[in-house]
Motif scaffolding. Sequence first.
Motif, PDB file in Angstrom:
ATOM      1  N   ARG A  69       0.846  -1.193  -0.034  1.00 54.07           N
ATOM      2  CA  ARG A  69       0.012   0.037   0.064  1.00 54.07           C
ATOM      3  C   ARG A  69       0.916   1.349   0.019  1.00 54.07           C
ATOM      4  N   PRO A  70       1.738   1.597   0.794  1.00 56.61           N
ATOM      5  CA  PRO A  70       2.653   2.908   0.843  1.00 56.61           C
ATOM      6  C   PRO A  70       3.412   3.220  -0.630  1.00 56.61           C
ATOM      7  N   ALA A  71       3.487   2.182  -1.258  1.00 55.85           N
ATOM      8  CA  ALA A  71       4.138   2.506  -2.479  1.00 55.85           C
ATOM      9  C   ALA A  71       2.998   2.841  -3.602  1.00 55.85           C
ATOM     10  N   LEU A  72       1.885   2.906  -3.552  1.00 53.51           N
ATOM     11  CA  LEU A  72       0.760   3.131  -4.456  1.00 53.51           C
ATOM     12  C   LEU A  72       0.473   4.618  -4.729  1.00 53.51           C
ATOM     13  N   SER A  73       0.281   4.724  -5.798  1.00 54.98           N
ATOM     14  CA  SER A  73      -0.266   6.235  -5.938  1.00 54.98           C
ATOM     15  C   SER A  73      -1.728   6.233  -5.456  1.00 54.98           C
ATOM     16  N   SER A  74      -2.203   7.364  -5.060  1.00 57.01           N
ATOM     17  CA  SER A  74      -3.423   7.453  -4.265  1.00 57.01           C
ATOM     18  C   SER A  74      -4.683   7.025  -5.197  1.00 57.01           C
ATOM     19  N   GLY A  75      -4.468   7.383  -6.475  1.00 59.16           N
ATOM     20  CA  GLY A  75      -5.638   6.696  -7.060  1.00 59.16           C
ATOM     21  C   GLY A  75      -5.715   5.195  -7.582  1.00 59.16           C
ATOM     22  N   ASN A  76      -4.548   4.432  -7.135  1.00 61.36           N
ATOM     23  CA  ASN A  76      -4.540   3.062  -7.253  1.00 61.36           C
ATOM     24  C   ASN A  76      -4.751   2.079  -5.822  1.00 61.36           C
ATOM     25  N   ALA A  83      -8.629  -5.905  -5.406  1.00 62.30           N
ATOM     26  CA  ALA A  83      -8.360  -7.187  -6.168  1.00 62.30           C
ATOM     27  C   ALA A  83      -8.183  -8.130  -5.340  1.00 62.30           C
ATOM     28  N   SER A  84      -8.377  -9.211  -6.099  1.00 66.56           N
ATOM     29  CA  SER A  84      -7.981 -10.637  -5.063  1.00 66.56           C
ATOM     30  C   SER A  84      -6.826 -10.827  -5.028  1.00 66.56           C
ATOM     31  N   VAL A  85      -6.142 -10.356  -6.102  1.00 64.49           N
ATOM     32  CA  VAL A  85      -4.416 -10.753  -6.199  1.00 64.49           C
ATOM     33  C   VAL A  85      -3.812  -9.517  -7.009  1.00 64.49           C
ATOM     34  N   THR A  86      -2.922  -9.237  -6.744  1.00 65.04           N
ATOM     35  CA  THR A  86      -2.240  -7.995  -7.197  1.00 65.04           C
ATOM     36  C   THR A  86      -0.394  -8.631  -7.670  1.00 65.04           C
ATOM     37  N   VAL A  87      -0.452  -8.730  -8.900  1.00 65.43           N
ATOM     38  CA  VAL A  87       0.803  -9.265  -9.216  1.00 65.43           C
ATOM     39  C   VAL A  87       2.024  -8.215  -9.564  1.00 65.43           C
ATOM     40  N   ILE A  88       2.808  -8.543  -8.905  1.00 68.40           N
ATOM     41  CA  ILE A  88       4.289  -7.543  -9.036  1.00 68.40           C
ATOM     42  C   ILE A  88       4.957  -8.277  -9.990  1.00 68.40           C
ATOM     43  N   VAL A  89       5.040  -7.656 -11.288  1.00 68.62           N
ATOM     44  CA  VAL A  89       5.873  -8.237 -12.326  1.00 68.62           C
ATOM     45  C   VAL A  89       7.365  -7.529 -12.183  1.00 68.62           C
ATOM     46  N   PHE A 151       3.013   3.841  -8.946  1.00 71.11           N
ATOM     47  CA  PHE A 151       3.401   3.251  -7.732  1.00 71.11           C
ATOM     48  C   PHE A 151       4.829   4.041  -7.883  1.00 71.11           C
ATOM     49  N   ASP A 152       5.524   3.879  -6.504  1.00 73.46           N
ATOM     50  CA  ASP A 152       6.969   4.291  -6.405  1.00 73.46           C
ATOM     51  C   ASP A 152       7.768   2.748  -6.424  1.00 73.46           C
ATOM     52  N   PRO A 153       8.550   2.936  -7.473  1.00 74.76           N
ATOM     53  CA  PRO A 153       9.193   1.723  -7.738  1.00 74.76           C
ATOM     54  C   PRO A 153      10.400   1.438  -6.748  1.00 74.76           C
ATOM     55  N   GLU A 154      11.151   2.516  -6.118  1.00 76.61           N
ATOM     56  CA  GLU A 154      11.947   2.426  -5.236  1.00 76.61           C
ATOM     57  C   GLU A 154      11.311   1.641  -3.795  1.00 76.61           C
ATOM     58  N   GLN A 155      10.173   2.031  -3.843  1.00 73.35           N
ATOM     59  CA  GLN A 155       9.454   1.406  -2.429  1.00 73.35           C
ATOM     60  C   GLN A 155       9.328   0.032  -2.340  1.00 73.35           C
ATOM     61  N   TYR A 166      16.062  -8.396  -8.430  1.00 76.36           N
ATOM     62  CA  TYR A 166      15.012  -8.199  -9.023  1.00 76.36           C
ATOM     63  C   TYR A 166      14.749  -6.960  -8.790  1.00 76.36           C
ATOM     64  N   GLN A 167      13.912  -6.334  -9.647  1.00 79.25           N
ATOM     65  CA  GLN A 167      13.373  -4.614 -10.013  1.00 79.25           C
ATOM     66  C   GLN A 167      12.083  -4.612 -10.368  1.00 79.25           C
ATOM     67  N   VAL A 168      11.254  -3.984  -9.716  1.00 74.82           N
ATOM     68  CA  VAL A 168       9.795  -4.191 -10.350  1.00 74.82           C
ATOM     69  C   VAL A 168       9.720  -3.617 -11.701  1.00 74.82           C
ATOM     70  N   ASN A 169       8.632  -3.959 -12.417  1.00 70.18           N
ATOM     71  CA  ASN A 169       8.329  -3.357 -13.874  1.00 70.18           C
ATOM     72  C   ASN A 169       7.036  -2.806 -13.799  1.00 70.18           C
ATOM     73  N   PHE A 170       6.333  -3.622 -13.558  1.00 69.73           N
ATOM     74  CA  PHE A 170       4.766  -3.065 -13.283  1.00 69.73           C
ATOM     75  C   PHE A 170       3.795  -3.817 -12.620  1.00 69.73           C
ATOM     76  N   LEU A 171       2.662  -3.498 -12.424  1.00 70.51           N
ATOM     77  CA  LEU A 171       1.521  -4.236 -11.338  1.00 70.51           C
ATOM     78  C   LEU A 171       0.538  -4.716 -12.214  1.00 70.51           C
ATOM     79  N   VAL A 172      -0.069  -5.900 -11.767  1.00 71.92           N
ATOM     80  CA  VAL A 172      -1.172  -6.027 -12.383  1.00 71.92           C
ATOM     81  C   VAL A 172      -2.218  -6.815 -11.446  1.00 71.92           C
ATOM     82  N   ASN A 173      -3.304  -5.933 -11.261  1.00 69.62           N
ATOM     83  CA  ASN A 173      -4.478  -6.212 -10.431  1.00 69.62           C
ATOM     84  C   ASN A 173      -5.291  -7.613 -11.280  1.00 69.62           C
ATOM     85  N   LEU A 174      -5.738  -8.584 -10.635  1.00 70.58           N
ATOM     86  CA  LEU A 174      -6.280  -9.867 -10.929  1.00 70.58           C
ATOM     87  C   LEU A 174      -7.563  -9.888  -9.976  1.00 70.58           C
TER      88      LEU A 174
END
Length: 198
Positions: A69-76, A83-89, A151-155, A166-174
């Motif tokens: 949660r702390p890494a997400l932008s407020s709108g997300n 979401a049932s699952v959020t995938v960190i790709v 989102f804030d990738p560093e967080q 590993y480094q985050v690329n993007f997120l996918v809510n499922l």
Amino acid sequence: MTQLHSLPEASLNQLFRVARTVNGFQSVPVSDETLHALYDLLKWGPTAFNAQPARYVFVRSAEAKEKLRPALSSGNVAQTLAASVTVIVAQDTRFFEHLPVQFPAYNAKPLFEANAALSLATAARNSSLQGAYLILAARALGLDAGPQSGFDPEQINKAFFPDGRYQVNFLVNLGVADPAGIRPRGPRLGFEEVAQIL
């Protein structure tokens, strides 16, 4: 003449025409079995040198969501928590260590090991491809998807990948879409605007 064998219209609709980016989800759990089936589909998508640099963290528990949660932008925040699952790709910055097994045609490992820029570009491009395969595999299994980059990738890297490999690329809510969270579809550019046949 070879005949093309297209998927049925219903399948094309499910994968592309009717499928939407989802911003709200119903409270419907996604099982471990479904997540394994999801990976077992997406893993067959092609990548350069069969490198498969993407890594996946399936964030499902309330505790893990709070870590995210702390890494997400407020709108997300709301849609990600719903979401049932959020995938960190993510991408493995040392994906080339697996090349001797994954790509036995010749020894490609030194090519990437000695060239940080090439390695980074290959990891980013191909983990992005694998994230797209994940979205299509999810749709094929009847799930709805909401990819996001707010989102804030560093967080996220600090919280989930503290060793830095590993480094985050993007997120996918499922999950299963909440109809109230589906916005009107935006227009698409026409063929003549984006493509040419030479």
